[in-house]
Design an enzyme around this catalytic site. Structure first.
Site, PDB file in Angstrom:
ATOM      1  N   LYS A  29       0.832  -1.213   0.000  1.00  0.00           N
ATOM      2  CA  LYS A  29       0.000   0.000   0.000  1.00  0.00           C
ATOM      3  C   LYS A  29       0.865   1.261   0.000  1.00  0.00           C
ATOM      4  O   LYS A  29       0.677   2.163  -0.823  1.00  0.00           O
ATOM      5  CB  LYS A  29      -0.934   0.016   1.226  1.00  0.00           C
ATOM      6  CG  LYS A  29      -1.886  -1.168   1.292  1.00  0.00           C
ATOM      7  CD  LYS A  29      -2.760  -1.156   2.525  1.00  0.00           C
ATOM      8  CE  LYS A  29      -2.000  -1.305   3.820  1.00  0.00           C
ATOM      9  NZ  LYS A  29      -1.289  -2.597   3.959  1.00  0.00           N
ATOM     10  N   THR A  30       1.810   1.328   0.932  1.00  0.00           N
ATOM     11  CA  THR A  30       2.685   2.495   1.008  1.00  0.00           C
ATOM     12  C   THR A  30       3.454   2.663  -0.299  1.00  0.00           C
ATOM     13  O   THR A  30       3.598   3.784  -0.813  1.00  0.00           O
ATOM     14  CB  THR A  30       3.675   2.324   2.183  1.00  0.00           C
ATOM     15  OG1 THR A  30       2.923   2.178   3.387  1.00  0.00           O
ATOM     16  CG2 THR A  30       4.600   3.515   2.306  1.00  0.00           C
ATOM     17  N   ASP A  48      -1.440   6.677   6.768  1.00  0.00           N
ATOM     18  CA  ASP A  48      -1.341   5.244   6.995  1.00  0.00           C
ATOM     19  C   ASP A  48      -2.187   4.882   8.222  1.00  0.00           C
ATOM     20  O   ASP A  48      -2.457   5.733   9.074  1.00  0.00           O
ATOM     21  CB  ASP A  48       0.136   4.901   7.253  1.00  0.00           C
ATOM     22  CG  ASP A  48       0.472   3.496   6.805  1.00  0.00           C
ATOM     23  OD1 ASP A  48      -0.433   2.763   6.374  1.00  0.00           O
ATOM     24  OD2 ASP A  48       1.666   3.134   6.880  1.00  0.00           O
ATOM     25  N   THR A  64      -5.416  -1.580   7.065  1.00  0.00           N
ATOM     26  CA  THR A  64      -5.559  -3.032   7.024  1.00  0.00           C
ATOM     27  C   THR A  64      -7.005  -3.411   7.325  1.00  0.00           C
ATOM     28  O   THR A  64      -7.395  -4.548   7.145  1.00  0.00           O
ATOM     29  CB  THR A  64      -4.658  -3.701   8.092  1.00  0.00           C
ATOM     30  OG1 THR A  64      -4.882  -3.044   9.341  1.00  0.00           O
ATOM     31  CG2 THR A  64      -3.191  -3.576   7.725  1.00  0.00           C
ATOM     32  N   ARG A  73       6.504  -8.245   1.581  1.00  0.00           N
ATOM     33  CA  ARG A  73       7.399  -7.875   2.679  1.00  0.00           C
ATOM     34  C   ARG A  73       8.037  -9.114   3.304  1.00  0.00           C
ATOM     35  O   ARG A  73       9.221  -9.119   3.643  1.00  0.00           O
ATOM     36  CB  ARG A  73       6.674  -7.055   3.741  1.00  0.00           C
ATOM     37  CG  ARG A  73       7.617  -6.656   4.891  1.00  0.00           C
ATOM     38  CD  ARG A  73       6.923  -5.840   5.962  1.00  0.00           C
ATOM     39  NE  ARG A  73       6.542  -4.542   5.436  1.00  0.00           N
ATOM     40  CZ  ARG A  73       5.446  -3.890   5.804  1.00  0.00           C
ATOM     41  NH1 ARG A  73       4.637  -4.411   6.695  1.00  0.00           N
ATOM     42  NH2 ARG A  73       5.168  -2.717   5.282  1.00  0.00           N
TER      43      ARG A  73
HETATM   44  N1  ADP Z   1       4.047  -5.228  -5.969  1.00  0.00           N
HETATM   45  C1  ADP Z   1       5.275  -5.262  -5.433  1.00  0.00           C
HETATM   46  N2  ADP Z   1       6.347  -5.581  -6.176  1.00  0.00           N
HETATM   47  C2  ADP Z   1       7.574  -5.635  -5.613  1.00  0.00           C
HETATM   48  N3  ADP Z   1       7.837  -5.398  -4.315  1.00  0.00           N
HETATM   49  C3  ADP Z   1       6.798  -5.067  -3.522  1.00  0.00           C
HETATM   50  C4  ADP Z   1       5.483  -4.960  -4.050  1.00  0.00           C
HETATM   51  N4  ADP Z   1       4.656  -4.603  -3.043  1.00  0.00           N
HETATM   52  C5  ADP Z   1       5.423  -4.476  -1.953  1.00  0.00           C
HETATM   53  N5  ADP Z   1       6.717  -4.749  -2.226  1.00  0.00           N
HETATM   54  C6  ADP Z   1       7.832  -4.778  -1.258  1.00  0.00           C
HETATM   55  O1  ADP Z   1       7.286  -5.097   0.017  1.00  0.00           O
HETATM   56  C7  ADP Z   1       7.599  -4.091   0.973  1.00  0.00           C
HETATM   57  C8  ADP Z   1       6.358  -3.804   1.781  1.00  0.00           C
HETATM   58  O2  ADP Z   1       5.464  -3.025   1.024  1.00  0.00           O
HETATM   59  P1  ADP Z   1       4.670  -1.780   1.662  1.00  0.00           P
HETATM   60  O3  ADP Z   1       4.238  -0.908   0.549  1.00  0.00           O
HETATM   61  O4  ADP Z   1       5.469  -1.167   2.736  1.00  0.00           O
HETATM   62  O5  ADP Z   1       3.419  -2.560   2.271  1.00  0.00           O
HETATM   63  P2  ADP Z   1       2.193  -1.983   3.124  1.00  0.00           P
HETATM   64  O6  ADP Z   1       2.295  -0.496   3.120  1.00  0.00           O
HETATM   65  O7  ADP Z   1       0.969  -2.502   2.437  1.00  0.00           O
HETATM   66  O8  ADP Z   1       2.334  -2.586   4.503  1.00  0.00           O
HETATM   67  C9  ADP Z   1       8.115  -2.894   0.182  1.00  0.00           C
HETATM   68  O9  ADP Z   1       9.183  -2.288   0.817  1.00  0.00           O
HETATM   69  C10 ADP Z   1       8.546  -3.456  -1.148  1.00  0.00           C
HETATM   70  O10 ADP Z   1       9.926  -3.694  -1.138  1.00  0.00           O
HETATM   71 MG    MG Z   2       2.642   0.659   4.799  1.00  0.00          MG
END
Ligand code: ADP
Ligand code: MG
Length: 339
Positions: free
Chosen positions: A64-65, A109, A158, A217
């Site tokens: 998401k981030t 977030d 989430t 992640r």
């Molecule tokens: N679609 C994707 N392709 C490649 N790497 C990804 C992808 N989505 C997430 N990641 C990796 O996973 C990590 C976690 O993603 P993040 O955006 O922080 O998740 P969330 O914000 O949903 O908890 C990121 O740092 C990135 O390296």
């Molecule tokens: Mg995040």
């Protein structure tokens, strides 16, 4: 983009920043979401407007981030980062909103953890770009209306079910990120290995992907631990044996379950005869918060078919019993009887 350095005091900056894709092309999977966002971006750019407010929801670590950052980059606009729990007072949000450069993306977030007061203050800002401030107290108080520059709120959560419906209804688009399929996770592992400059053999990619809980992640985390293991205990190459030994050392099993997952299932089986058991009872038995159970433990267990949510409570499935090789008290008594 100073906020990326965590000025808002959240867990925004992860150490795997280097692995974060910075374009839609590099972002693997989630094709429908990417397609939709690309259209929204192109259309808004064509009109020279800021894009609609967007809500992203899905489990932790699904990207998401990363998507919010990619959007800011694609639009070439500044991004400011805040998170639900750190925006404690209306004033915190007012300070951010009143200082935005035009067309900034405000990324909030953990939006489900915004308190009601802050949320209610956010509605008019989202809807009509106005801030309604109350100055003073008691009978002498007056409201002051401030115009805001155009901005886009991207909220991530989430738990979309915990957002109040007035907040939810103010987003122009809502996208759900799903768990990734195995091919996408494998591709993410290969991409990350390349960025980290480590060789990972294809059988090792298979092993690591299966234990990655369908979550980028987690995939990146396991890959890094395997890299460490390969460097310290082997010749630096991640082969199948290195991958398996890394998982064993981390106590992660072949489908990604960790100790706390196994413990969680075991308690339902042994103490509550497999369920159904109510979430509050379970939380008390595990000394865990309900939200941790719902956000962290359950989604993946449900995805692999080990846990069901029924109206009567949580139930552990036969598949989980087989995987963990555990039995309920009744089953054990029956086994003894039949011996
Ligand atoms: N679609 C994707 N392709 C490649 N790497 C990804 C992808 N989505 C997430 N990641 C990796 O996973 C990590 C976690 O993603 P993040 O955006 O922080 O998740 P969330 O914000 O949903 O908890 C990121 O740092 C990135 O390296
Ligand atoms: Mg995040």
């Amino acid at each position: 983009m100073e906020d990326i350095l965590g000025k808002e005091g959240n867990n925004f900056l992860e150490f795997d920043q280097a692995l974060r894709p910075d374009s839609f092309e590099a972002y693997i999977g989630q094709e429908k979401v990417k397609e939709n966002l690309a259209i929204i971006i192109e259309a808004a750019q064509g009109r020279g407007e800021s894009i609609d407010h967007i809500l992203l929801h899905g489990q932790a670590g699904l990207g998401k981030t990363t998507l919010a950052l990619i959007m800011a980059k694609a639009l070439a606009v500044p991004i400011r980062v805040a998170s639900g729990p750190t925006l404690k007072k209306v004033g915190d949000l007012a300070a951010i909103l009143s200082n935005l450069e035009p067309n900034t993306i405000l990324f909030i977030d953990e939006a489900h953890r915004l308190n009601r007061m802050v949320e209610e203050f956010l509605y008019p800002a989202m809807e009509s770009r106005k801030l309604h401030l109350i100055i003073g107290k008691g009978p002498g108080a007056r409201t002051l209306s401030l115009d805001l520059p155009p901005f886009t709120l991207i909220a991530a959560t989430t738990r979309a079910d915990l957002l109040s419906s007035p907040l939810r209804s103010r987003f122009g688009a809502t996208f759900k990120l799903d768990f990734y399929n195995n091919e996408d996770i494998k591709e993410i592992i290969r991409r990350s290995a390349k960025l980290l400059g480590v060789e990972v053999q294809s059988l090792a990619v298979e092993v690591l992907a299966k234990s990655s809980r369908a979550t980028p992640r987690v995939a990146n985390r396991l890959l890094k631990r395997a890299r460490d293991y390969a460097q310290v205990k082997s010749n630096g190459v991640i082969d199948e044996e290195v991958a398996l030994k890394t998982l064993k050392l981390l106590e992660v099993d072949e489908i990604g379950l960790e100790n706390h997952d196994r413990e969680f299932l075991r308690i339902i089986v042994e103490t509550f005869n497999r369920g159904p058991v109510g979430i509050e009872t379970l939380a008390a038995a595990l000394c865990e918060e309900r939200s941790v159970i719902e956000d962290v433990y359950e989604p993946y267990l449900m995805r692999v078919g080990f846990l069901k949510r029924t109206s009567a409570g949580r139930v552990v499935t036969e598949a989980a019993l087989a995987h963990l090789n555990i039995k309920t008290k009744e089953q054990r008594m029956l086994d003894d009887y039949l011996k």
